[in-house]
Design a protein around this motif. Sequence first.
Motif, PDB file in Angstrom:
ATOM      1  N   LYS A  39      47.381  -3.386  84.731  1.00 47.00           N
ATOM      2  CA  LYS A  39      48.707  -3.999  84.669  1.00 47.00           C
ATOM      3  C   LYS A  39      49.450  -3.453  83.454  1.00 47.00           C
ATOM      4  N   TYR A  40      49.954  -2.249  83.625  1.00 45.49           N
ATOM      5  CA  TYR A  40      50.529  -1.510  82.492  1.00 45.49           C
ATOM      6  C   TYR A  40      51.553  -0.512  83.004  1.00 45.49           C
ATOM      7  N   PHE A  41      52.695  -0.451  82.303  1.00 46.45           N
ATOM      8  CA  PHE A  41      53.747   0.511  82.632  1.00 46.45           C
ATOM      9  C   PHE A  41      54.213   1.214  81.356  1.00 46.45           C
ATOM     10  N   HIS A  42      54.272   2.533  81.440  1.00 47.93           N
ATOM     11  CA  HIS A  42      54.913   3.297  80.365  1.00 47.93           C
ATOM     12  C   HIS A  42      56.236   3.804  80.924  1.00 47.93           C
ATOM     13  N   GLY A  48      51.440  -5.004  80.130  1.00 47.32           N
ATOM     14  CA  GLY A  48      51.757  -4.216  78.944  1.00 47.32           C
ATOM     15  C   GLY A  48      52.857  -3.214  79.256  1.00 47.32           C
ATOM     16  N   ILE A  49      53.798  -3.057  78.327  1.00 50.56           N
ATOM     17  CA  ILE A  49      54.910  -2.111  78.522  1.00 50.56           C
ATOM     18  C   ILE A  49      55.087  -1.294  77.248  1.00 50.56           C
ATOM     19  N   THR A  74      69.971   0.633  70.706  1.00 48.85           N
ATOM     20  CA  THR A  74      68.573   0.905  71.031  1.00 48.85           C
ATOM     21  C   THR A  74      67.663  -0.152  70.427  1.00 48.85           C
ATOM     22  N   ILE A  75      67.920  -0.514  69.187  1.00 46.61           N
ATOM     23  CA  ILE A  75      67.129  -1.549  68.517  1.00 46.61           C
ATOM     24  C   ILE A  75      67.219  -2.876  69.269  1.00 46.61           C
ATOM     25  N   GLN A  76      68.403  -3.183  69.783  1.00 46.63           N
ATOM     26  CA  GLN A  76      68.583  -4.430  70.529  1.00 46.63           C
ATOM     27  C   GLN A  76      67.698  -4.445  71.774  1.00 46.63           C
ATOM     28  N   VAL A  77      67.609  -3.305  72.470  1.00 48.08           N
ATOM     29  CA  VAL A  77      66.753  -3.215  73.654  1.00 48.08           C
ATOM     30  C   VAL A  77      65.285  -3.349  73.249  1.00 48.08           C
ATOM     31  N   VAL A  78      64.906  -2.665  72.186  1.00 48.95           N
ATOM     32  CA  VAL A  78      63.524  -2.741  71.696  1.00 48.95           C
ATOM     33  C   VAL A  78      63.148  -4.179  71.361  1.00 48.95           C
ATOM     34  N   ASP A  79      64.056  -4.895  70.701  1.00 45.56           N
ATOM     35  CA  ASP A  79      63.776  -6.276  70.320  1.00 45.56           C
ATOM     36  C   ASP A  79      63.702  -7.194  71.543  1.00 45.56           C
ATOM     37  N   TYR A  80      64.442  -6.862  72.587  1.00 44.73           N
ATOM     38  CA  TYR A  80      64.412  -7.680  73.799  1.00 44.73           C
ATOM     39  C   TYR A  80      63.133  -7.440  74.603  1.00 44.73           C
ATOM     40  N   VAL A  81      62.807  -6.165  74.816  1.00 45.02           N
ATOM     41  CA  VAL A  81      61.652  -5.833  75.658  1.00 45.02           C
ATOM     42  C   VAL A  81      60.346  -6.074  74.925  1.00 45.02           C
ATOM     43  N   LYS A  82      60.339  -5.778  73.624  1.00 40.27           N
ATOM     44  CA  LYS A  82      59.129  -5.910  72.792  1.00 40.27           C
ATOM     45  C   LYS A  82      58.018  -4.950  73.254  1.00 40.27           C
ATOM     46  N   PHE A  83      58.383  -3.683  73.410  1.00 32.60           N
ATOM     47  CA  PHE A  83      57.388  -2.658  73.735  1.00 32.60           C
ATOM     48  C   PHE A  83      56.260  -2.725  72.722  1.00 32.60           C
ATOM     49  N   HIS A  84      55.016  -2.754  73.155  1.00 34.18           N
ATOM     50  CA  HIS A  84      53.952  -2.890  72.160  1.00 34.18           C
ATOM     51  C   HIS A  84      53.430  -1.548  71.659  1.00 34.18           C
ATOM     52  N   ARG A  85      54.026  -0.464  72.135  1.00 34.65           N
ATOM     53  CA  ARG A  85      53.823   0.830  71.488  1.00 34.65           C
ATOM     54  C   ARG A  85      55.016   1.710  71.821  1.00 34.65           C
ATOM     55  N   ILE A  86      55.597   2.331  70.796  1.00 34.15           N
ATOM     56  CA  ILE A  86      56.758   3.197  70.982  1.00 34.15           C
ATOM     57  C   ILE A  86      56.397   4.599  70.503  1.00 34.15           C
ATOM     58  N   ILE A 126      46.008  -2.454  75.295  1.00 32.18           N
ATOM     59  CA  ILE A 126      45.700  -2.764  73.896  1.00 32.18           C
ATOM     60  C   ILE A 126      44.433  -1.982  73.540  1.00 32.18           C
ATOM     61  N   ARG A 127      44.505  -1.195  72.489  1.00 34.20           N
ATOM     62  CA  ARG A 127      43.330  -0.480  72.019  1.00 34.20           C
ATOM     63  C   ARG A 127      42.450  -1.468  71.273  1.00 34.20           C
TER      64      ARG A 127
END
Length: 464
Positions: A267-270, A307-308, A327-339, A409-410
């Motif tokens: 259950k993971y999308f990049h 995980g996204i 871009t920061i606003q999108v990052v804060d909304y989605v909360k990607f756990h690795r960029i 998650i590693r």
Amino acid sequence: MLNYAIYYLGCRVNQSEVESFEDKLLEFGLKPSLNGKADVIIFNTCAVTNKAEKESYRLIRRVFKETPQAKLFITGCIVPLNKALIDQVKAKIINQDQNLLKYKDNIFIISSLNKNKLIDILKEQIKDKINFLDENNSSQNLRFKYNIKVQDGCDHFCTFCIIPYTRGRSRSKPVEQVIKEIETIKNNLISTSKKLNNEDIGIEIDLVGICLGDYGLDINTNLAKLLKEISTVIKDTNIILRLSSLDLATVDDELIEVVYNTPNIAKYFHLPLQSGSNEILKLMKRNYTVEKYLETINKIKQIPDVGITTDIIVGFPGEQDHHFNETIQVVDYVKFHRIHIFPFSFRPYTYAYNKLRHIKLEPDKIKEREKILTQRSLNNSYNFIKSNLNKVFKVLIEPNSLAYTHNFIRVKTNIKTDIPILKKVRLKGIYEQKTNFYIALAYEVKEQEQQELKKQNVITFSVS
């Protein structure tokens, strides 16, 4: 007996390709070099950024200087599709070095479109020294992870990207061939489990492609249908299937539903974002808006514990502070756990290179934005682990005691093994900080606790 060495830089597709090269070399009776010095050397290169291209050439020159009498087979994205330009690659490698010039005929340049011919070209050069393995003794060792390339090339021509000019148009591997490869891996897994009398042995298969989501457009199918076919093969096995990077426009309701409903699929999308500004996305010629991106993200988030992760380019020509703040606003909304953060660089042949080079890049500004995003990535990674603490995951343990949860998650576990095995673990905290993410700490769930979990009907990610 000949020795070989293989080097690759860049994406998972390159990794998948070198795995298939290595299988063939082993079949020919070649042995892997233990010190990098070999009779036959393959380079699968990367040119997605200026830095990657320079690293590719630097690596080839270093190895060539150390072993000038070796036969070098160079492919990947530093090799242009235009045949008239291929000689330039050899010239850049030799770089007017008279010592290397004497061995220029030992260099073979193969474009990505002809990459499937690399082994045949190599075989012709060493045909008198091939010692094929006996079929009865040729079963390959079980890897803990297999990267299966099901798609290659790209039709999108984003304005920053060199890949369509080095890998060509999108093309898909036939469904029957994909299924055959997975069945071979499955049979190898079953036979190894029986041989070692260990039912916990498992593997991960990652489906990879340059534009994985475009799979099937040229052969009258799609990725979701392929996954349904694969799911029938891997059902009731210790095989975890994971998808590599997907273009947002190719993630539809059918694909999300298949991932959600298939137990063996992680259950993971990049999903590469690249920018959170519609103005910059338009300049990049990305085929989505921020609104469409977030609409798809909201659908994906209906999958429990999903995980996204994402890719973001900083410093695209014309990117101003307000674009970056979007871009920061999108990052804060989605909360990607690795960029994965890529400082922009002009690449030959692209629209950006041809039309936007007059726009001056600001290195200090790019570094500042990269630093801000890296901290966001760390914060999100920490919080994502925190939200998964005390949850139980069935993970594939690697020989270094590391593993990935299904939602990417590693984790560092307390389980030691020499073979890939599936075990249930519980996330307990933070183990270590990396550049842009954290590694979690996890402990094995003992048999007694597993029985209690069953009684309580606690759901864990399963591969069966």
